[in-house]
Design a protein around this motif. Sequence first.
Motif, PDB file in Angstrom:
ATOM      1  N   GLY A  50       0.894  -1.112   0.128  1.00 57.14           N
ATOM      2  CA  GLY A  50       0.253   0.008  -0.012  1.00 57.14           C
ATOM      3  C   GLY A  50       0.930   1.266   0.066  1.00 57.14           C
ATOM      4  N   TRP A  51       0.334   2.310   0.190  1.00 61.79           N
ATOM      5  CA  TRP A  51       0.644   3.710   0.000  1.00 61.79           C
ATOM      6  C   TRP A  51       0.876   4.308   1.562  1.00 61.79           C
ATOM      7  CZ3 TRP A  51       3.004   4.057  -4.466  1.00 61.79           C
ATOM      8  CH2 TRP A  51       2.358   3.492  -5.470  1.00 61.79           C
ATOM      9  N   PRO A  52       1.910   5.246   1.822  1.00 56.63           N
ATOM     10  CA  PRO A  52       1.938   5.879   3.038  1.00 56.63           C
ATOM     11  C   PRO A  52       1.404   7.290   3.223  1.00 56.63           C
ATOM     12  CG  PRO A  52       3.831   6.265   1.511  1.00 56.63           C
ATOM     13  CD  PRO A  52       3.022   5.610   0.707  1.00 56.63           C
ATOM     14  N   ASN A  53       1.420   7.564   4.449  1.00 58.20           N
ATOM     15  CA  ASN A  53       0.756   9.188   4.623  1.00 58.20           C
ATOM     16  C   ASN A  53       1.529   9.981   4.271  1.00 58.20           C
ATOM     17  OD1 ASN A  53       2.883   9.321   6.487  1.00 58.20           O
ATOM     18  ND2 ASN A  53       1.310   8.860   8.239  1.00 58.20           N
ATOM     19  N   MET A  54       1.264  11.325   4.465  1.00 57.08           N
ATOM     20  CA  MET A  54       1.948  12.375   3.665  1.00 57.08           C
ATOM     21  C   MET A  54       3.614  12.309   4.328  1.00 57.08           C
ATOM     22  SD  MET A  54       0.272  16.088   3.514  1.00 57.08           S
ATOM     23  CE  MET A  54      -1.229  15.728   3.010  1.00 57.08           C
ATOM     24  N   LEU A  55       3.809  11.629   5.616  1.00 61.19           N
ATOM     25  CA  LEU A  55       4.968  11.943   6.042  1.00 61.19           C
ATOM     26  C   LEU A  55       6.003  10.668   5.547  1.00 61.19           C
ATOM     27  CD1 LEU A  55       4.136  13.043   9.786  1.00 61.19           C
ATOM     28  CD2 LEU A  55       5.284  14.276   7.881  1.00 61.19           C
ATOM     29  N   GLY A  56       5.341   9.729   4.853  1.00 58.36           N
ATOM     30  CA  GLY A  56       6.249   8.723   4.206  1.00 58.36           C
ATOM     31  C   GLY A  56       6.016   7.442   5.272  1.00 58.36           C
ATOM     32  N   LYS A  57       4.929   7.417   6.257  1.00 60.15           N
ATOM     33  CA  LYS A  57       4.948   6.379   7.278  1.00 60.15           C
ATOM     34  C   LYS A  57       3.655   5.622   6.840  1.00 60.15           C
ATOM     35  CE  LYS A  57       7.741   7.947  10.653  1.00 60.15           C
ATOM     36  NZ  LYS A  57       8.728   8.379   9.844  1.00 60.15           N
ATOM     37  N   MET A  58       3.567   4.151   7.163  1.00 55.27           N
ATOM     38  CA  MET A  58       2.538   3.191   6.608  1.00 55.27           C
ATOM     39  C   MET A  58       1.392   3.283   7.994  1.00 55.27           C
ATOM     40  SD  MET A  58       3.074   2.664   3.617  1.00 55.27           S
ATOM     41  CE  MET A  58       1.684   1.271   3.584  1.00 55.27           C
ATOM     42  N   ALA A  77      -5.040   3.342  11.891  1.00 55.38           N
ATOM     43  CA  ALA A  77      -3.908   4.262  12.201  1.00 55.38           C
ATOM     44  C   ALA A  77      -2.442   3.386  12.535  1.00 55.38           C
ATOM     45  CB  ALA A  77      -3.973   5.576  12.595  1.00 55.38           C
ATOM     46  N   VAL A  78      -2.575   2.018  12.446  1.00 53.26           N
ATOM     47  CA  VAL A  78      -1.613   1.185  13.018  1.00 53.26           C
ATOM     48  C   VAL A  78      -0.249   1.165  12.495  1.00 53.26           C
ATOM     49  CG1 VAL A  78      -1.218  -1.105  14.095  1.00 53.26           C
ATOM     50  CG2 VAL A  78      -3.349  -0.373  13.616  1.00 53.26           C
ATOM     51  N   PRO A  79       1.102   1.716  13.157  1.00 51.24           N
ATOM     52  CA  PRO A  79       2.239   1.673  12.485  1.00 51.24           C
ATOM     53  C   PRO A  79       2.938   0.366  12.657  1.00 51.24           C
ATOM     54  CG  PRO A  79       2.371   2.440  14.659  1.00 51.24           C
ATOM     55  CD  PRO A  79       0.909   2.047  14.424  1.00 51.24           C
TER      56      PRO A  79
END
Length: 307
Positions: A50-58, A77-79
């Motif tokens: 999948g794709w990360p959030n705006m900060l580059g975190k999944m 929103a689990v990392p």
Amino acid sequence: MQLLANVEAYPGFDTTIAMLKDGAPGLEAMVAGMGHVERDVRVRSVGFGGWPNMLGKMEFDAGVMNGTTREVGSVGAVPDTLPVSALALEVMKRLPHVMLTGDGARRFATEIGFKVDETLYEDSKRVWWERLVKELSAEDLAAFPNIPLAPLSRHITDPERVRDTTVFLSSDVRDTISVATSTSGWAWKYPGRLGDSPIPGAGFYADSRYGAAACTHTGEMTMRCSTSRTIVLAMKLGRSLDDAIKLATEELAELTTGFLAGVVIHAIDAAGNHKVVNFRCQDDIFYWYWEPKMAAPERRTAEKSSL
Ligand code: GLY
């Protein structure tokens, strides 16, 4: 018995069907199959691919519901965790809560033996960064991530392509109807954004007496309309599967403000019927359907809503 799953389900539905045939409870079978989807980098909207959030975190979202007990487990929103549908099932089984998010969900994962996973696929990282380079001024790029992110969130993504989900809906040998969802959510989303996939009633709902529904694509709309619960409640009040979905699409069509795009509704009823409806997605939408008289699941095309 039956299994309805969206088009992203192909790495996992064989596992689910084999377990359903062996008499496994629907949720166990679907979460086992979904784990393959969540780990498969070919699936570019769920789990590791999948794709990360705006900060580059999944940040992953998932939910499960047993339609007989109406127990629910969900995580948002689990990392650093794969597979999160299995984590949602553990929330349902082990905690007095329904939903965990963020660091609390990760803490629970560690407590029950989930390892800390590397979840950002190299190609997703490359695409994420190239998009930022295209969007940001040299000054903002140098200051990143210490810049306001909200202005970017209005235009940095292509919502038709990067806000998908995997959904599985089944009826098992005990006629328990259940539903499971998992997604990496909206690509380049604002950190902490939850979609509809972990929200019972919006992204998923099941009641074994009537049926189940699950949605993909624009969670920002189904959360406003409680789309999955609407469909199951309409069937409880006597509407057919077709009419229940029609009611839900009429409610989506009433929305004229806020973020508006496509939604795909997947639903089954307790009589063994199923239906998948494409509400305003530009591309054709496909799904998988299996019942015991079929040797293998069939890939079918979703009906286009006329609204
Ligand atoms: N339906 C998936 C999402 O909105 O994240």
